[in-house]
Design a protein around this motif. Sequence first.
Motif, mmCIF file in Angstrom:
data_model
loop_
_atom_site.group_PDB
_atom_site.id
_atom_site.type_symbol
_atom_site.label_atom_id
_atom_site.label_comp_id
_atom_site.label_asym_id
_atom_site.label_seq_id
_atom_site.Cartn_x
_atom_site.Cartn_y
_atom_site.Cartn_z
ATOM 1 N N VAL A 16 0.855 -1.187 0.000
ATOM 2 C CA VAL A 16 0.000 0.000 0.000
ATOM 3 C C VAL A 16 0.891 1.237 0.000
ATOM 4 O O VAL A 16 1.864 1.314 0.754
ATOM 5 C CB VAL A 16 -0.926 0.023 1.233
ATOM 6 N N THR A 17 0.572 2.194 -0.866
ATOM 7 C CA THR A 17 1.326 3.440 -0.960
ATOM 8 C C THR A 17 0.438 4.605 -0.544
ATOM 9 O O THR A 17 -0.741 4.652 -0.901
ATOM 10 C CB THR A 17 1.808 3.676 -2.404
ATOM 11 N N SER A 18 1.008 5.549 0.201
ATOM 12 C CA SER A 18 0.241 6.731 0.599
ATOM 13 C C SER A 18 0.896 7.985 0.044
ATOM 14 O O SER A 18 2.088 8.008 -0.258
ATOM 15 C CB SER A 18 0.159 6.835 2.129
ATOM 16 N N GLY A 19 0.110 9.039 -0.109
ATOM 17 C CA GLY A 19 0.619 10.346 -0.510
ATOM 18 C C GLY A 19 0.047 11.392 0.428
ATOM 19 O O GLY A 19 -1.132 11.323 0.787
ATOM 20 N N VAL A 20 0.868 12.339 0.832
ATOM 21 C CA VAL A 20 0.421 13.365 1.773
ATOM 22 C C VAL A 20 0.374 14.717 1.066
ATOM 23 O O VAL A 20 1.378 15.178 0.518
ATOM 24 C CB VAL A 20 1.354 13.443 2.996
ATOM 25 N N PHE A 21 -0.783 15.342 1.073
ATOM 26 C CA PHE A 21 -0.975 16.674 0.509
ATOM 27 C C PHE A 21 -1.487 17.577 1.623
ATOM 28 O O PHE A 21 -2.495 17.257 2.253
ATOM 29 C CB PHE A 21 -2.006 16.651 -0.627
ATOM 30 N N THR A 22 -0.809 18.687 1.870
ATOM 31 C CA THR A 22 -1.282 19.638 2.867
ATOM 32 C C THR A 22 -1.537 20.984 2.204
ATOM 33 O O THR A 22 -0.862 21.350 1.231
ATOM 34 C CB THR A 22 -0.265 19.834 4.004
ATOM 35 N N ALA A 50 -7.111 14.900 -10.751
ATOM 36 C CA ALA A 50 -8.245 15.048 -9.840
ATOM 37 C C ALA A 50 -9.490 14.294 -10.291
ATOM 38 O O ALA A 50 -10.432 14.140 -9.514
ATOM 39 C CB ALA A 50 -8.577 16.530 -9.662
ATOM 40 N N ASN A 51 -9.496 13.819 -11.535
ATOM 41 C CA ASN A 51 -10.634 13.013 -11.973
ATOM 42 C C ASN A 51 -10.606 11.611 -11.369
ATOM 43 O O ASN A 51 -11.626 10.926 -11.314
ATOM 44 C CB ASN A 51 -10.669 12.922 -13.497
ATOM 45 N N VAL A 52 -9.437 11.182 -10.888
ATOM 46 C CA VAL A 52 -9.301 9.867 -10.261
ATOM 47 C C VAL A 52 -8.931 10.021 -8.784
ATOM 48 O O VAL A 52 -9.598 9.474 -7.905
ATOM 49 C CB VAL A 52 -8.241 9.011 -10.988
ATOM 50 N N LEU A 53 -7.865 10.765 -8.519
ATOM 51 C CA LEU A 53 -7.425 11.008 -7.138
ATOM 52 C C LEU A 53 -8.114 12.275 -6.643
ATOM 53 O O LEU A 53 -7.509 13.344 -6.516
ATOM 54 C CB LEU A 53 -5.901 11.130 -7.098
ATOM 55 N N ARG A 54 -9.399 12.142 -6.385
ATOM 56 C CA ARG A 54 -10.246 13.311 -6.147
ATOM 57 C C ARG A 54 -9.887 14.074 -4.879
ATOM 58 O O ARG A 54 -10.005 15.300 -4.831
ATOM 59 C CB ARG A 54 -11.717 12.874 -6.089
ATOM 60 N N LEU A 55 -9.456 13.378 -3.848
ATOM 61 C CA LEU A 55 -9.156 14.056 -2.591
ATOM 62 C C LEU A 55 -7.751 14.658 -2.593
ATOM 63 O O LEU A 55 -7.568 15.828 -2.268
ATOM 64 C CB LEU A 55 -9.310 13.084 -1.417
ATOM 65 N N SER A 56 -6.752 13.875 -2.972
ATOM 66 C CA SER A 56 -5.363 14.340 -2.883
ATOM 67 C C SER A 56 -5.031 15.372 -3.961
ATOM 68 O O SER A 56 -4.783 16.549 -3.656
ATOM 69 C CB SER A 56 -4.406 13.150 -2.963
ATOM 70 N N THR A 57 -5.043 14.958 -5.219
ATOM 71 C CA THR A 57 -4.748 15.944 -6.260
ATOM 72 C C THR A 57 -5.923 16.885 -6.476
ATOM 73 O O THR A 57 -5.756 17.959 -7.057
ATOM 74 C CB THR A 57 -4.336 15.275 -7.587
ATOM 75 N N GLY A 58 -7.096 16.494 -5.984
ATOM 76 C CA GLY A 58 -8.217 17.429 -5.985
ATOM 77 C C GLY A 58 -7.931 18.615 -5.080
ATOM 78 O O GLY A 58 -8.202 19.771 -5.433
ATOM 79 N N ASN A 62 -7.535 22.539 -6.277
ATOM 80 C CA ASN A 62 -8.382 23.584 -5.695
ATOM 81 C C ASN A 62 -7.566 24.667 -4.996
ATOM 82 O O ASN A 62 -7.866 25.863 -5.115
ATOM 83 C CB ASN A 62 -9.377 22.963 -4.717
ATOM 84 N N VAL A 63 -6.526 24.258 -4.275
ATOM 85 C CA VAL A 63 -5.694 25.248 -3.582
ATOM 86 C C VAL A 63 -4.930 26.096 -4.599
ATOM 87 O O VAL A 63 -4.803 27.317 -4.433
ATOM 88 C CB VAL A 63 -4.731 24.559 -2.597
ATOM 89 N N CYS A 64 -4.436 25.474 -5.652
ATOM 90 C CA CYS A 64 -3.752 26.245 -6.698
ATOM 91 C C CYS A 64 -4.697 27.268 -7.327
ATOM 92 O O CYS A 64 -4.301 28.408 -7.610
ATOM 93 C CB CYS A 64 -3.198 25.314 -7.772
ATOM 94 N N ARG A 65 -5.931 26.880 -7.536
ATOM 95 C CA ARG A 65 -6.911 27.817 -8.093
ATOM 96 C C ARG A 65 -7.187 28.968 -7.134
ATOM 97 O O ARG A 65 -7.365 30.118 -7.549
ATOM 98 C CB ARG A 65 -8.208 27.071 -8.408
ATOM 99 N N THR A 100 2.926 21.281 -10.282
ATOM 100 C CA THR A 100 2.343 19.960 -10.080
ATOM 101 C C THR A 100 2.964 19.312 -8.856
ATOM 102 O O THR A 100 3.865 19.885 -8.229
ATOM 103 C CB THR A 100 2.545 19.085 -11.338
ATOM 104 N N GLU A 101 2.488 18.139 -8.501
ATOM 105 C CA GLU A 101 3.053 17.439 -7.348
ATOM 106 C C GLU A 101 4.329 16.713 -7.757
ATOM 107 O O GLU A 101 4.676 16.650 -8.935
ATOM 108 C CB GLU A 101 2.021 16.494 -6.740
ATOM 109 N N ASN A 102 5.035 16.178 -6.778
ATOM 110 C CA ASN A 102 6.413 15.737 -6.988
ATOM 111 C C ASN A 102 6.570 14.657 -8.060
ATOM 112 O O ASN A 102 7.416 14.774 -8.953
ATOM 113 C CB ASN A 102 6.984 15.230 -5.659
ATOM 114 N N MET A 103 5.785 13.595 -7.995
ATOM 115 C CA MET A 103 5.981 12.496 -8.937
ATOM 116 C C MET A 103 5.654 12.926 -10.363
ATOM 117 O O MET A 103 6.400 12.611 -11.304
ATOM 118 C CB MET A 103 5.125 11.288 -8.550
#
Length: 221
Positions: A16-22, A50-58, A62-65, A100-103
């Motif tokens: 299992v892999t996790s990603g942290v967005f603050t 954000a169409n798939v990873l709705r919470l994290s990259t969503g 939203n914050v970038c906007r 964009t995010e790191n990866m």
Amino acid sequence: MFSGHGEWQITKDVVVTSGVFTRKAVERIAHEAFALAMQRRKKVTIVHKANVLRLSTGLFLNVCREVAEQYPEVKVDDYHIDAMAAHLVRRAADFDVIVTENMYGDILSDLAGELVGSLGLAPSLNANEHMAMAQAAHGSAPDIAGLNIANPTGIISSGIMLLRWLAEKHTDHKLPEVAATVDGALYQTLQDEVKTKDLGGHASTSDFTEAILDRVNSLQK
């Protein structure tokens, strides 16, 4: 649990892999992107999934906007990461600052390096509010270590970026002049068709570096 930090191996057959967005982290990188855009073509592209990873990259989108609203002069658009890869290949000149995010950034930066001729040309700078680290985008390239054939453009350009970062952070007016001199010498070397193997030439790493040093000396006279 077997092992893991950021990635967890739950059993020998499951990882299992996790990603942290603050919000704080996204706001910081977004402000950097928009501030940079104000010095350039006043255009920022937000890359996400954000169409798939709705919470994290969503959250990232939203914050970038939200940050974008503080920079009304900057034109903003956004693309999914897979579509963005295709758009870069087809029409790279339409884009300027990409946030964009790191990866995703790691993938797109390598793609962009190859689009301009070689990954050996691509610089990178990892920075926060207090410190920065310059390194070529291609990494250590262990497969050609010690052969004197690596293109030093990436690491030299990374050093130029670091000089400009230091100049801004410390209000040092001499460092931009140094950066401009090295940048000019590097550009002239490439214009003069001094090329390493990855660019279709025959110059060694040492040859290329000596050519830049010669041009630095001539620019300082």
